[in-house]
Design a protein around this motif. Structure first.
Motif, PDB file in Angstrom:
ATOM      1  N   ALA A  88       0.827  -1.207   0.000  1.00 24.34           N
ATOM      2  CA  ALA A  88       0.000   0.000   0.000  1.00 24.34           C
ATOM      3  C   ALA A  88       0.864   1.261   0.000  1.00 24.34           C
ATOM      4  CB  ALA A  88      -0.944   0.001   1.206  1.00 24.34           C
ATOM      5  N   ARG A  89       1.951   1.249   0.741  1.00 22.95           N
ATOM      6  CA  ARG A  89       2.862   2.402   0.764  1.00 22.95           C
ATOM      7  C   ARG A  89       3.422   2.663  -0.630  1.00 22.95           C
ATOM      8  NH1 ARG A  89       7.455   1.346   3.151  1.00 22.95           N
ATOM      9  NH2 ARG A  89       8.060   3.520   3.172  1.00 22.95           N
ATOM     10  N   ARG A  90       3.823   1.586  -1.312  1.00 20.63           N
ATOM     11  CA  ARG A  90       4.374   1.747  -2.656  1.00 20.63           C
ATOM     12  C   ARG A  90       3.302   2.217  -3.640  1.00 20.63           C
ATOM     13  NH1 ARG A  90       6.921  -2.734  -0.782  1.00 20.63           N
ATOM     14  NH2 ARG A  90       5.601  -4.202  -1.885  1.00 20.63           N
ATOM     15  N   VAL A  91       2.092   1.694  -3.513  1.00 22.14           N
ATOM     16  CA  VAL A  91       0.994   2.110  -4.386  1.00 22.14           C
ATOM     17  C   VAL A  91       0.716   3.599  -4.192  1.00 22.14           C
ATOM     18  CG1 VAL A  91      -1.517   1.889  -4.743  1.00 22.14           C
ATOM     19  CG2 VAL A  91      -0.084  -0.157  -4.645  1.00 22.14           C
ATOM     20  N   PHE A  92       0.694   4.051  -2.935  1.00 20.17           N
ATOM     21  CA  PHE A  92       0.424   5.458  -2.686  1.00 20.17           C
ATOM     22  C   PHE A  92       1.569   6.338  -3.202  1.00 20.17           C
ATOM     23  CE2 PHE A  92       0.041   9.357  -0.152  1.00 20.17           C
ATOM     24  CZ  PHE A  92      -1.233   9.723  -0.543  1.00 20.17           C
ATOM     25  N   ALA A  93       2.791   5.893  -3.024  1.00 21.04           N
ATOM     26  CA  ALA A  93       3.942   6.652  -3.526  1.00 21.04           C
ATOM     27  C   ALA A  93       3.865   6.768  -5.048  1.00 21.04           C
ATOM     28  CB  ALA A  93       5.246   5.989  -3.104  1.00 21.04           C
ATOM     29  N   GLN A  94       3.498   5.682  -5.709  1.00 17.38           N
ATOM     30  CA  GLN A  94       3.358   5.720  -7.169  1.00 17.38           C
ATOM     31  C   GLN A  94       2.232   6.665  -7.580  1.00 17.38           C
ATOM     32  OE1 GLN A  94       2.724   1.572  -7.926  1.00 17.38           O
ATOM     33  NE2 GLN A  94       4.898   1.063  -7.836  1.00 17.38           N
ATOM     34  N   HIS A  95       1.146   6.641  -6.828  1.00 16.36           N
ATOM     35  CA  HIS A  95       0.020   7.545  -7.094  1.00 16.36           C
ATOM     36  C   HIS A  95       0.468   9.002  -6.973  1.00 16.36           C
ATOM     37  CE1 HIS A  95      -3.863   9.521  -6.750  1.00 16.36           C
ATOM     38  NE2 HIS A  95      -3.464  10.002  -5.592  1.00 16.36           N
ATOM     39  N   CYS A  96       1.192   9.310  -5.915  1.00 14.50           N
ATOM     40  CA  CYS A  96       1.673  10.678  -5.707  1.00 14.50           C
ATOM     41  C   CYS A  96       2.620  11.099  -6.820  1.00 14.50           C
ATOM     42  CB  CYS A  96       2.367  10.800  -4.343  1.00 14.50           C
ATOM     43  SG  CYS A  96       1.234  10.661  -2.958  1.00 14.50           S
ATOM     44  N   GLU A  97       3.468  10.182  -7.237  1.00 17.77           N
ATOM     45  CA  GLU A  97       4.403  10.479  -8.319  1.00 17.77           C
ATOM     46  C   GLU A  97       3.654  10.772  -9.612  1.00 17.77           C
ATOM     47  OE1 GLU A  97       7.819   8.080 -10.734  1.00 17.77           O
ATOM     48  OE2 GLU A  97       7.771   7.824  -8.558  1.00 17.77           O
ATOM     49  N   ARG A  98       2.660   9.931  -9.933  1.00 10.80           N
ATOM     50  CA  ARG A  98       1.869  10.155 -11.150  1.00 10.80           C
ATOM     51  C   ARG A  98       1.145  11.497 -11.087  1.00 10.80           C
ATOM     52  NH1 ARG A  98       0.294   4.817 -10.294  1.00 10.80           N
ATOM     53  NH2 ARG A  98      -1.703   5.545  -9.508  1.00 10.80           N
ATOM     54  N   THR A  99       0.580  11.788  -9.931  1.00  9.29           N
ATOM     55  CA  THR A  99      -0.173  13.027  -9.771  1.00  9.29           C
ATOM     56  C   THR A  99       0.740  14.236  -9.886  1.00  9.29           C
ATOM     57  OG1 THR A  99      -1.762  11.903  -8.353  1.00  9.29           O
ATOM     58  CG2 THR A  99      -1.708  14.292  -8.217  1.00  9.29           C
ATOM     59  N   SER A 100       1.900  14.167  -9.238  1.00  7.23           N
ATOM     60  CA  SER A 100       2.808  15.316  -9.276  1.00  7.23           C
ATOM     61  C   SER A 100       3.392  15.542 -10.665  1.00  7.23           C
ATOM     62  CB  SER A 100       3.924  15.145  -8.246  1.00  7.23           C
ATOM     63  OG  SER A 100       4.796  14.108  -8.632  1.00  7.23           O
ATOM     64  N   ARG A 101       3.497  14.524 -11.455  1.00  8.58           N
ATOM     65  CA  ARG A 101       4.003  14.686 -12.830  1.00  8.58           C
ATOM     66  C   ARG A 101       2.942  15.266 -13.748  1.00  8.58           C
ATOM     67  NH1 ARG A 101       7.200   9.074 -13.973  1.00  8.58           N
ATOM     68  NH2 ARG A 101       8.983   9.502 -12.644  1.00  8.58           N
TER      69      ARG A 101
END
Length: 181
Positions: free
Chosen positions: A75-88
């Motif tokens: 879940a931590r990795r999924v959220f980090a990936q989500h944040c990365e996608r959103t910030s890009r």
């Protein structure tokens, strides 16, 4: 003559994964509800977590840790990936293409869960003053309720390092909360 080799019997693994899913889906959903107020995003992140868990379930070893810690690590990795996608700022159409629109009952349930996690979200917001590692330790142990061993496994650190992070973070939080009162 050797016996013919057929497809493996996955009924035992499927049943075990279903048990793990049912036992922890609420906790994983709450984890995401503390991080976003959008019910659809909470549902998507939860689903993404379990899709990744299904994909790696064959390599999950209960002797190395509990399923709960394993899921929170995912879940931590999924959220980090989500944040990365959103910030890009990736194209919104691409992100929405695979979403299933929630029906009214599902949306109402997730909105209620998001509301129920309001206090937890407030604490997460107050924790932004902490270093990332300390913040994650407090989140997993004090908010999500993972045991120290599970949290250490999810963070990929030793139990001793987790204890140090918790002690340091809790002291800083007491100071921050005291200043705001």
């Amino acid at each position: 003559m050797s016996e013919p080799v057929g497809p493996p019997d996955l009924s035992g693994a499927a049943a075990e994964f279903e048990r793990i899913y049912r036992a922890h889906v609420g906790e994983i959903t709450a984890y995401f509800a503390r991080r976003t107020v959008e019910a659809q995003t909470v549902a998507d992140l939860t689903a993404d977590t379990f899709v990744q868990a299904i994909g790696s379930f064959g390599s999950f070893d209960p002797a190395r840790g509990h399923a709960r810690g394993w899921l929170f690590g995912i879940a931590r990795r999924v959220f980090a990936q989500h944040c990365e996608r959103t910030s890009r700022g990736r194209d919104t159409v691409v992100r929405l293409a695979g979403r299933r629109v929630l029906d009214v009952d599902e949306t109402a349930e997730l909105v209620a869960r998001v509301d129920a996690e309001r206090d937890g979200r407030g604490l997460v917001e107050a924790m932004t003053a902490l270093p990332a590692g300390d913040r994650e330790a407090v989140e997993l142990v004090d908010i999500a309720g993972l045991g120290r061993g599970e949290a250490a496994a999810a963070l990929g650190i030793t139990l001793g390092a987790l204890r140090i992070r918790l002690f340091r973070a809790r002291g800083r939080l007491r100071k921050i909360v005291g200043e705001k009162s």
